[in-house]
Design an enzyme around this catalytic site. Sequence first.
Site, PDB file in Angstrom:
ATOM      1  CE  LYS A 125      -2.222   3.368   2.259  1.00 21.51           C
ATOM      2  NZ  LYS A 125      -1.676   4.377   3.186  1.00 21.51           N
ATOM      3  CG  ASP A 144      -7.177   3.191   1.712  1.00 21.27           C
ATOM      4  OD1 ASP A 144      -8.170   2.676   1.151  1.00 21.27           O
ATOM      5  OD2 ASP A 144      -7.056   4.411   1.833  1.00 21.27           O
TER       6      ASP A 144
END
Length: 225
Positions: A125, A144
């Site tokens: 991420k 996310d």
Amino acid sequence: MKISPRRRARVAAAFARLRQLYPDARCELLHEGPFQLLVATVLSAQTTDRMVNQVTPALFHRFPDAESLARAAPEEVEPLLARLGFFRVKAKNIVALARQLVEHHQGKVPADFKALVALPGVGRKTANVVLGVCFGVPEGVVVDTHVQRLSQRLGWTRETTPDKIERELTALFPPEERDLVSHVLIFHGRRVCSAQRPVCDRCGVRDLCPSAGRAEHIGRKKKRA
DNA sequence: ATCCCGAGGG
DNA sequence: CCCTCTGGAT
């Protein structure tokens, strides 16, 4: 990964609408340059970026680059992060991160996915955020908690883990759109399609959402006492 | 009680 | 797969 034209068109329609709704969707972490964004993104784990933006000005004033942060001890960084969650781990991680940048990358942030995820505290991420925001094109879509929840509610994926969702979303969008995809989903997730109380009445993609009016039943497990 | 622009380790 | 790290907001 094979994706039917019908599904691709359905996803594209909702994305086009979200782009119109959030023309200003972008990264909201305060930063100057890749190093500061990398650090800010590591700090943002399980914390709102508003909280991160409250601590980073002082942090970057004292440690503006990898060289200065690499010379610091984690114990002198901790107090600067004290209002964030996981502040001890994060202090340790960003110091180790800065040291590796100095040792292996001439103090600069590598514009390379594999090199990024090899750094302490940096996962897929975070690496995708830095590549997307600073270097134009991420390796994959940033997944996310917002992107996971919204892509599930919108029916863009039936997968349940971030890795699998990232793979599906990356297959659904061309490279130049991937950075914007995550940002419009994050904006919409924060303002309308929140985790606990999604406001479907005020949702601009309600007509394109299979979860409209029952979004509380998708996403994470329901409370139900 | 649950969530927030997660990652590392077992 | 699970657990831990952590504090603020709602």
